[in-house]
Design a protein around this motif. Structure first.
Motif, PDB file in Angstrom:
ATOM      1  N   UNK A 141      37.050  37.096  36.099  1.00 11.00           N
ATOM      2  CA  UNK A 141      38.302  37.553  35.476  1.00 11.00           C
ATOM      3  C   UNK A 141      39.452  37.653  36.476  1.00 11.00           C
ATOM      4  N   UNK A 142      39.233  37.172  37.685  1.00 14.52           N
ATOM      5  CA  UNK A 142      40.285  37.009  38.691  1.00 14.52           C
ATOM      6  C   UNK A 142      41.034  38.301  39.008  1.00 14.52           C
ATOM      7  N   UNK A 143      40.407  39.436  38.752  1.00 13.64           N
ATOM      8  CA  UNK A 143      40.992  40.725  39.094  1.00 13.64           C
ATOM      9  C   UNK A 143      41.724  41.404  37.965  1.00 13.64           C
ATOM     10  N   UNK A 144      42.166  40.646  36.949  1.00 14.20           N
ATOM     11  CA  UNK A 144      43.055  41.231  35.949  1.00 14.20           C
ATOM     12  C   UNK A 144      42.351  42.281  35.091  1.00 14.20           C
ATOM     13  N   UNK A 145      41.357  41.879  34.329  1.00 13.65           N
ATOM     14  CA  UNK A 145      40.619  42.878  33.552  1.00 13.65           C
ATOM     15  C   UNK A 145      39.702  43.693  34.454  1.00 13.65           C
ATOM     16  N   UNK A 146      39.389  43.152  35.632  1.00 15.22           N
ATOM     17  CA  UNK A 146      38.588  43.907  36.605  1.00 15.22           C
ATOM     18  C   UNK A 146      39.298  45.187  37.035  1.00 15.22           C
ATOM     19  N   UNK A 147      40.628  45.180  36.996  1.00 14.39           N
ATOM     20  CA  UNK A 147      41.354  46.370  37.448  1.00 14.39           C
ATOM     21  C   UNK A 147      40.946  47.598  36.644  1.00 14.39           C
ATOM     22  N   UNK A 148      40.635  47.391  35.364  1.00 16.28           N
ATOM     23  CA  UNK A 148      40.242  48.505  34.506  1.00 16.28           C
ATOM     24  C   UNK A 148      38.851  48.999  34.869  1.00 16.28           C
ATOM     25  N   UNK A 149      37.958  48.070  35.232  1.00 14.78           N
ATOM     26  CA  UNK A 149      36.625  48.479  35.696  1.00 14.78           C
ATOM     27  C   UNK A 149      36.716  49.218  37.028  1.00 14.78           C
ATOM     28  N   UNK A 150      37.574  48.745  37.924  1.00 14.43           N
ATOM     29  CA  UNK A 150      37.712  49.410  39.227  1.00 14.43           C
ATOM     30  C   UNK A 150      38.262  50.819  39.048  1.00 14.43           C
ATOM     31  N   UNK A 151      39.182  51.015  38.117  1.00 15.00           N
ATOM     32  CA  UNK A 151      39.657  52.374  37.830  1.00 15.00           C
ATOM     33  C   UNK A 151      38.494  53.268  37.404  1.00 15.00           C
ATOM     34  N   UNK A 152      37.584  52.722  36.628  1.00 10.55           N
ATOM     35  CA  UNK A 152      36.397  53.510  36.239  1.00 10.55           C
ATOM     36  C   UNK A 152      35.506  53.773  37.439  1.00 10.55           C
ATOM     37  N   UNK A 153      35.331  52.766  38.303  1.00 10.55           N
ATOM     38  CA  UNK A 153      34.514  52.976  39.499  1.00 10.55           C
ATOM     39  C   UNK A 153      35.141  54.023  40.424  1.00 10.55           C
ATOM     40  N   UNK A 154      36.457  54.059  40.470  1.00 10.25           N
ATOM     41  CA  UNK A 154      37.119  55.088  41.271  1.00 10.25           C
ATOM     42  C   UNK A 154      36.804  56.479  40.726  1.00 10.25           C
ATOM     43  N   UNK A 155      36.805  56.597  39.416  1.00 11.60           N
ATOM     44  CA  UNK A 155      36.445  57.880  38.794  1.00 11.60           C
ATOM     45  C   UNK A 155      34.990  58.231  39.066  1.00 11.60           C
ATOM     46  N   UNK A 156      34.109  57.241  38.966  1.00  8.84           N
ATOM     47  CA  UNK A 156      32.683  57.460  39.262  1.00  8.84           C
ATOM     48  C   UNK A 156      32.507  57.901  40.710  1.00  8.84           C
ATOM     49  N   UNK A 157      33.188  57.205  41.634  1.00 12.28           N
ATOM     50  CA  UNK A 157      33.084  57.555  43.061  1.00 12.28           C
ATOM     51  C   UNK A 157      33.559  58.975  43.305  1.00 12.28           C
ATOM     52  N   UNK A 158      34.647  59.353  42.687  1.00 12.38           N
ATOM     53  CA  UNK A 158      35.139  60.719  42.855  1.00 12.38           C
ATOM     54  C   UNK A 158      34.081  61.730  42.418  1.00 12.38           C
ATOM     55  N   UNK A 159      33.407  61.442  41.309  1.00 11.78           N
ATOM     56  CA  UNK A 159      32.363  62.340  40.834  1.00 11.78           C
ATOM     57  C   UNK A 159      31.148  62.372  41.741  1.00 11.78           C
ATOM     58  N   UNK A 219      39.660  42.575  49.566  1.00 11.48           N
ATOM     59  CA  UNK A 219      39.917  41.338  50.295  1.00 11.48           C
ATOM     60  C   UNK A 219      39.930  40.170  49.307  1.00 11.48           C
ATOM     61  N   UNK A 220      40.919  39.264  49.474  1.00 10.66           N
ATOM     62  CA  UNK A 220      41.053  38.051  48.670  1.00 10.66           C
ATOM     63  C   UNK A 220      41.231  38.396  47.189  1.00 10.66           C
ATOM     64  N   UNK A 221      40.370  37.914  46.297  1.00 13.94           N
ATOM     65  CA  UNK A 221      40.492  38.320  44.901  1.00 13.94           C
ATOM     66  C   UNK A 221      40.372  39.831  44.775  1.00 13.94           C
ATOM     67  N   UNK A 222      39.571  40.445  45.653  1.00 18.25           N
ATOM     68  CA  UNK A 222      39.479  41.907  45.663  1.00 18.25           C
ATOM     69  C   UNK A 222      40.784  42.557  46.054  1.00 18.25           C
ATOM     70  N   UNK A 223      41.572  41.884  46.909  1.00 14.03           N
ATOM     71  CA  UNK A 223      42.893  42.394  47.264  1.00 14.03           C
ATOM     72  C   UNK A 223      43.845  42.276  46.083  1.00 14.03           C
ATOM     73  N   UNK A 224      43.793  41.138  45.372  1.00 14.90           N
ATOM     74  CA  UNK A 224      44.604  40.994  44.162  1.00 14.90           C
ATOM     75  C   UNK A 224      44.204  42.051  43.139  1.00 14.90           C
ATOM     76  N   UNK A 225      42.902  42.286  42.997  1.00  9.59           N
ATOM     77  CA  UNK A 225      42.417  43.335  42.097  1.00  9.59           C
ATOM     78  C   UNK A 225      42.966  44.693  42.508  1.00  9.59           C
TER      79      UNK A 225
END
Length: 320
Positions: free
Chosen positions: A145-163, A176-182
């Motif tokens: 998904x080239x980072x676009x819809x992944x951004x929403x999953x990463x927001x969830x992972x950030x919440x999980x990490x905080x917990x 890094x790379x696509x991860x940087x775009x994400x």
């Protein structure tokens, strides 16, 4: 005369149909080539640990220690389409609320970002969480998904990490790379109070810009009409299109500090992409480091000490 005109019209219609078929077929091939390179990804997944410990030998004893003690752990969540999404994480050597969420690149996986995990965990004393993005690593999914819809999953992972790390973290997101775009795409969304800053290393301005560059350089083809048609098919099939997937537009909305890193010898995500990204960041602190001689995604490998120092200095302004 009428017969000639009729045959001319038929020939024009046939030519138009053939052209439409060629463009549609080419667009489908472009999507398959770019968004579902399964053979490449299987090979990268299988060799990830070996490649990383060969290229970054210092990782092996650290990983052995984490695995021996059970400190490197797995976790999963269920994505919006019911898919299983996977991540690995580890607590800091000494208890802390400092946390890094680390995002891998195109066709890569969490294991292939463990050098940045080492930097944050071993060198800087952070908790770390590294997700496998949708369709990557041990996560399920239908296509990249080239980072676009992944951004929403990463927001969830950030919440999980905080917990996981105590509920009151101070967090940096580093990609890094696509991860940087994400990471940049994430930065344009509303942020929780625990998110303090972002680090992007060699991310592209937009999916459209990156695909247009690849069409031109790899296949000697113009962006039009293949990209618009491929983008339309992508929207129908996967629910997003190339033009909306813009790190540049997300950075314009970003308000938290961001460190931009890019190698000046990067010919995959061209170095010149970092300058409009940096200029688009008008809200919140920003810093740019163009790394002399560094090729794509190799700024850390080739400048490990300086990379670590610069990240520590920047992130340390916002995370105590």
């Amino acid at each position: 005369m009428k017969k000639t005109l009729r045959w001319t019209a038929v020939a024009a219609a046939v030519a138009a149909a053939v052209a439409v078929g060629v463009v549609a077929g080419g667009s489908l091939c472009l999507l398959a080539y770019s968004l579902t390179p399964r053979k490449t990804m299987r090979a990268r997944n299988a060799a990830a640990r070996e490649v990383m410990t060969t290229e970054y030998p210092f990782l092996e004893p650290w990983l052995d220690s984490l695995e021996t003690t059970g400190a490197l752990r797995d976790t999963t969540i269920v994505g919006a389409e019911g898919e299983r999404l996977h991540a690995i994480y580890a607590f800091a050597p000494t208890p802390t609320d400092r946390t890094a969420v680390i995002v891998h690149g195109y066709t890569d996986n969490a294991v292939r970002m463990l050098m940045i995990g080492y930097m944050y965990n071993r060198d800087l004393g952070y908790n770390i969480l590294l997700p496998d993005l949708y369709f990557h690593g041990r996560s399920e999914g239908r296509a990249i998904r080239m980072g676009w819809k992944d951004r929403l999953d990463v927001l969830r992972w950030m919440e999980i990490a905080n917990g996981i790390f105590g509920g009151h973290t101070q967090m940096v997101v580093h990609g890094i790379s696509m991860g940087a775009a994400t990471t940049m795409m994430v930065s344009g969304e509303q942020q929780q109070p625990y998110v303090k800053c972002f680090v992007e290393d060699c991310g592209y301005t937009s999916v459209r810009d990156q695909f247009a560059k690849e069409l031109r350089e790899q296949f000697h083809l113009p962006a039009f009409p293949l990209l618009p048609v491929a983008s339309w098919i992508c929207d129908l099939r996967y629910g997003w299109n190339f033009r909306e997937a813009s790190a540049l537009e997300q950075v314009r909305k970003s308000t938290l500090p961001m460190l931009f890193i890019h190698g000046d010898a990067d010919d995959f995500v061209p170095t010149e992409m970092v300058y409009p990204l940096y200029e688009a960041k008008q809200q919140g602190d920003r810093e740019l480091w163009v790394v002399p001689g560094a090729a794509h995604a190799l700024s850390y490998r080739d400048n490990r000490e300086e990379y670590t120092d610069r990240v520590q200095e920047f992130v340390g302004r916002y995370i105590e």
